[in-house]
Design a protein around this motif. Structure first.
Motif, PDB file in Angstrom:
ATOM      1  N   GLY A 205      66.714  10.703  66.960  1.00  0.00           N
ATOM      2  CA  GLY A 205      66.129   9.552  66.271  1.00  0.00           C
ATOM      3  C   GLY A 205      66.534   8.206  66.837  1.00  0.00           C
ATOM      4  O   GLY A 205      66.058   7.166  66.358  1.00  0.00           O
ATOM      5  N   VAL A 206      67.419   8.200  67.843  1.00  0.00           N
ATOM      6  CA  VAL A 206      67.899   6.939  68.413  1.00  0.00           C
ATOM      7  C   VAL A 206      66.804   6.223  69.198  1.00  0.00           C
ATOM      8  O   VAL A 206      66.679   4.988  69.145  1.00  0.00           O
ATOM      9  CB  VAL A 206      69.130   7.197  69.311  1.00  0.00           C
ATOM     10  N   ALA A 207      66.002   6.970  69.935  1.00  0.00           N
ATOM     11  CA  ALA A 207      65.076   6.384  70.912  1.00  0.00           C
ATOM     12  C   ALA A 207      64.095   5.399  70.276  1.00  0.00           C
ATOM     13  O   ALA A 207      63.928   4.275  70.780  1.00  0.00           O
ATOM     14  CB  ALA A 207      64.316   7.498  71.633  1.00  0.00           C
ATOM     15  N   GLY A 261      59.954  11.362  57.395  1.00  0.00           N
ATOM     16  CA  GLY A 261      59.183  12.558  57.686  1.00  0.00           C
ATOM     17  C   GLY A 261      59.666  13.241  58.949  1.00  0.00           C
ATOM     18  O   GLY A 261      59.828  14.471  58.988  1.00  0.00           O
ATOM     19  N   GLU A 262      59.891  12.463  60.008  1.00  0.00           N
ATOM     20  CA  GLU A 262      60.408  13.024  61.255  1.00  0.00           C
ATOM     21  C   GLU A 262      61.816  13.585  61.057  1.00  0.00           C
ATOM     22  O   GLU A 262      62.174  14.604  61.658  1.00  0.00           O
ATOM     23  CB  GLU A 262      60.423  11.955  62.341  1.00  0.00           C
ATOM     24  N   LEU A 263      62.595  12.911  60.229  1.00  0.00           N
ATOM     25  CA  LEU A 263      63.959  13.375  59.964  1.00  0.00           C
ATOM     26  C   LEU A 263      63.934  14.727  59.269  1.00  0.00           C
ATOM     27  O   LEU A 263      64.694  15.642  59.618  1.00  0.00           O
ATOM     28  CB  LEU A 263      64.693  12.344  59.108  1.00  0.00           C
ATOM     29  N   PHE A 264      63.036  14.879  58.298  1.00  0.00           N
ATOM     30  CA  PHE A 264      62.935  16.146  57.584  1.00  0.00           C
ATOM     31  C   PHE A 264      62.443  17.246  58.511  1.00  0.00           C
ATOM     32  O   PHE A 264      62.942  18.373  58.492  1.00  0.00           O
ATOM     33  CB  PHE A 264      61.997  15.996  56.386  1.00  0.00           C
ATOM     34  N   GLY A 265      61.446  16.925  59.346  1.00  0.00           N
ATOM     35  CA  GLY A 265      60.951  17.908  60.305  1.00  0.00           C
ATOM     36  C   GLY A 265      62.010  18.315  61.314  1.00  0.00           C
ATOM     37  O   GLY A 265      62.128  19.495  61.673  1.00  0.00           O
ATOM     38  N   GLY A 266      62.794  17.352  61.773  1.00  0.00           N
ATOM     39  CA  GLY A 266      63.883  17.671  62.692  1.00  0.00           C
ATOM     40  C   GLY A 266      64.961  18.508  62.039  1.00  0.00           C
ATOM     41  O   GLY A 266      65.571  19.364  62.682  1.00  0.00           O
ATOM     42  N   ALA A 267      65.190  18.271  60.736  1.00  0.00           N
ATOM     43  CA  ALA A 267      66.204  19.049  60.021  1.00  0.00           C
ATOM     44  C   ALA A 267      65.807  20.517  59.934  1.00  0.00           C
ATOM     45  O   ALA A 267      66.669  21.406  59.969  1.00  0.00           O
ATOM     46  CB  ALA A 267      66.404  18.474  58.621  1.00  0.00           C
ATOM     47  N   VAL A 268      64.506  20.786  59.827  1.00  0.00           N
ATOM     48  CA  VAL A 268      64.041  22.175  59.787  1.00  0.00           C
ATOM     49  C   VAL A 268      64.455  22.908  61.057  1.00  0.00           C
ATOM     50  O   VAL A 268      64.988  24.029  61.014  1.00  0.00           O
ATOM     51  CB  VAL A 268      62.514  22.228  59.611  1.00  0.00           C
ATOM     52  N   LEU A 269      64.239  22.274  62.212  1.00  0.00           N
ATOM     53  CA  LEU A 269      64.588  22.897  63.487  1.00  0.00           C
ATOM     54  C   LEU A 269      66.099  22.985  63.671  1.00  0.00           C
ATOM     55  O   LEU A 269      66.626  24.011  64.122  1.00  0.00           O
ATOM     56  CB  LEU A 269      63.956  22.109  64.635  1.00  0.00           C
ATOM     57  N   ALA A 270      66.803  21.902  63.340  1.00  0.00           N
ATOM     58  CA  ALA A 270      68.256  21.884  63.528  1.00  0.00           C
ATOM     59  C   ALA A 270      68.940  22.923  62.648  1.00  0.00           C
ATOM     60  O   ALA A 270      69.873  23.609  63.087  1.00  0.00           O
ATOM     61  CB  ALA A 270      68.804  20.489  63.225  1.00  0.00           C
ATOM     62  N   SER A 302      59.201  17.254  49.585  1.00  0.00           N
ATOM     63  CA  SER A 302      59.243  16.527  50.851  1.00  0.00           C
ATOM     64  C   SER A 302      58.233  15.382  50.864  1.00  0.00           C
ATOM     65  O   SER A 302      58.487  14.335  51.468  1.00  0.00           O
ATOM     66  CB  SER A 302      58.978  17.476  52.014  1.00  0.00           C
ATOM     67  N   THR A 303      57.087  15.563  50.198  1.00  0.00           N
ATOM     68  CA  THR A 303      56.105  14.481  50.105  1.00  0.00           C
ATOM     69  C   THR A 303      56.688  13.289  49.349  1.00  0.00           C
ATOM     70  O   THR A 303      56.541  12.138  49.782  1.00  0.00           O
ATOM     71  CB  THR A 303      54.834  14.974  49.391  1.00  0.00           C
ATOM     72  N   ILE A 304      57.353  13.557  48.245  1.00  0.00           N
ATOM     73  CA  ILE A 304      57.985  12.487  47.472  1.00  0.00           C
ATOM     74  C   ILE A 304      59.107  11.844  48.282  1.00  0.00           C
ATOM     75  O   ILE A 304      59.295  10.619  48.251  1.00  0.00           O
ATOM     76  CB  ILE A 304      58.534  13.048  46.141  1.00  0.00           C
ATOM     77  N   PHE A 305      59.834  12.647  49.022  1.00  0.00           N
ATOM     78  CA  PHE A 305      60.937  12.166  49.855  1.00  0.00           C
ATOM     79  C   PHE A 305      60.437  11.172  50.901  1.00  0.00           C
ATOM     80  O   PHE A 305      60.991  10.076  51.064  1.00  0.00           O
ATOM     81  CB  PHE A 305      61.616  13.368  50.513  1.00  0.00           C
ATOM     82  N   VAL A 306      59.376  11.536  51.618  1.00  0.00           N
ATOM     83  CA  VAL A 306      58.820  10.660  52.650  1.00  0.00           C
ATOM     84  C   VAL A 306      58.186   9.422  52.027  1.00  0.00           C
ATOM     85  O   VAL A 306      58.345   8.303  52.539  1.00  0.00           O
ATOM     86  CB  VAL A 306      57.784  11.432  53.491  1.00  0.00           C
ATOM     87  N   PHE A 307      57.480   9.594  50.922  1.00  0.00           N
ATOM     88  CA  PHE A 307      56.849   8.451  50.241  1.00  0.00           C
ATOM     89  C   PHE A 307      57.907   7.455  49.773  1.00  0.00           C
ATOM     90  O   PHE A 307      57.711   6.243  49.871  1.00  0.00           O
ATOM     91  CB  PHE A 307      56.027   8.959  49.051  1.00  0.00           C
TER      92      PHE A 307
END
Length: 329
Positions: A205-207, A261-270, A302-307
């Motif tokens: 997420g730094v970039a 949203g990207e953070l949550f998606g990345g957490a799934v993979l991590a 997750s929808t509420i989280f991103v919103f």
């Protein structure tokens, strides 16, 4: 008048959230319902060969899987309006309890990664912007472009191989040492298990934060009021502090909160790579196991989280710089 505008703003946002949840629910339920995975088979597991067809039918009737799809959705939606998200087929517990337990683990992971990525991204963006077109700027841009094109799961595997397998500095996975009760795990051990997954998420997420901050700072430094400040003798950190930070913090804050949203998606993979027992791992298990109640519950959450992240970004915009307040806020 101001309180009336705030109330109207909250009402509009609530309507948007309700509409978004309905649309996401319909789409998610439709996709999950026509998945080739048999939820009854996933529920029974290895005992499938010892279960008769009549027992399969009883299980399907118990979970309401034999009802028409539309009726299933209406029953589920009615329960959601009453605050009941159903029972997880895999975990044999309430969906609300499962999400709450898993989210606490994911919150620690995402929170640490979110703070680290925002902090280091902002600092790197400032350094690159202040040193425009120098070797330092080119090095930071190259680093950010490399990170932006690197898959999170591949980066996680590299960190796992380097720091866990070869060097042995960190545990290979899980959220705590195996064979030890949760209440007996020390804070130090929890942080050791959290370090590599959080580092994986934060690096990814730094970039975005660094590149956007750099570009905004370059625009600020080329503005007329900064040239006037330079003419008065302001240089370096003093110039940045007096004229740059507020202007470059706005896009950084907006971008960073919008990255939920990207953070949550990345957490799934991590979490999958490191076998971390969080909400992301529960998403994968629910999808592969045909656990419709749990999967739909996580989708709504997750929808509420991103919103919420986007809403906080909008509100902070108005707090930091009142000049850009919208008429409807």
């Amino acid at each position: 008048m101001r309180y009336k505008q705030i109330a109207q703003y909250i009402i509009r946002k609530s309507i948007k959230l309700a509409t978004l949840l309905i649309a996401v629910s319909i789409l998610s339920f439709t996709l999950i319902s026509y998945s080739p995975i048999d939820p009854v088979q996933s529920y029974i597991g290895a005992d499938m060969t010892r279960v008769s067809p009549e027992q399969r039918e009883d299980i399907a009737d118990y979970w309401g899987l034999n009802e028409p799809k539309f009726e299933q959705f209406l029953n589920w939606g009615g329960n959601v309006l009453q605050g009941e998200l159903g029972t997880s087929l895999l975990y044999r517990s309430s969906v609300v309890e499962t999400i709450g337990e898993r989210f606490l683990a994911s919150l620690a992971l995402m929170g640490m990664a979110w703070i680290l990525s925002g902090l280091f991204g902002f600092i790197l963006g400032i350094i690159a912007g202040m040193k425009e077109e120098t070797w330092i700027d080119r090095l930071i841009k190259g680093y950010c472009f490399l990170l932006a094109s690197t898959p999170a799961f591949w980066l996680g595997l590299l960190l796992l191989m380097l720091f866990s397998v070869w060097l042995g500095w960190f545990p290979i996975g899980l959220g705590s040492p195996a064979g030890i009760l949760a209440e007996d795990v020390s804070l130090f051990e929890r942080l050791r298990h959290l370090a590599l997954p959080a580092l994986t998420l934060s690096i990814a997420g730094v970039a975005n934060v660094a590149l956007h901050t750099r570009q905004k700072l370059i625009e600020v430094l080329e503005s007329e009021y900064v040239r006037f400040a330079k003419a008065k003798g302001e240089r370096g950190f003093t110039l940045l502090w007096n004229h740059g930070l507020r202007n470059i913090s706005l896009p950084a804050i907006s971008l960073h909160f919008a990255s939920f949203g990207e953070l949550f998606g990345g957490a799934v993979l991590a979490e999958q790579v490191f076998s971390y027992p969080g909400l992301g791992q529960a998403v994968v298990q629910a999808g592969l196991g045909g656990d419709i109640p749990l999967l739909l519950g996580i989708v709504l959450f997750s929808t509420i989280f991103v919103f919420t992240g986007n809403l906080i970004a909008d509100l902070l915009y108005n707090v930091i710089d009142p000049r850009i307040r919208k008429d409807d806020i």
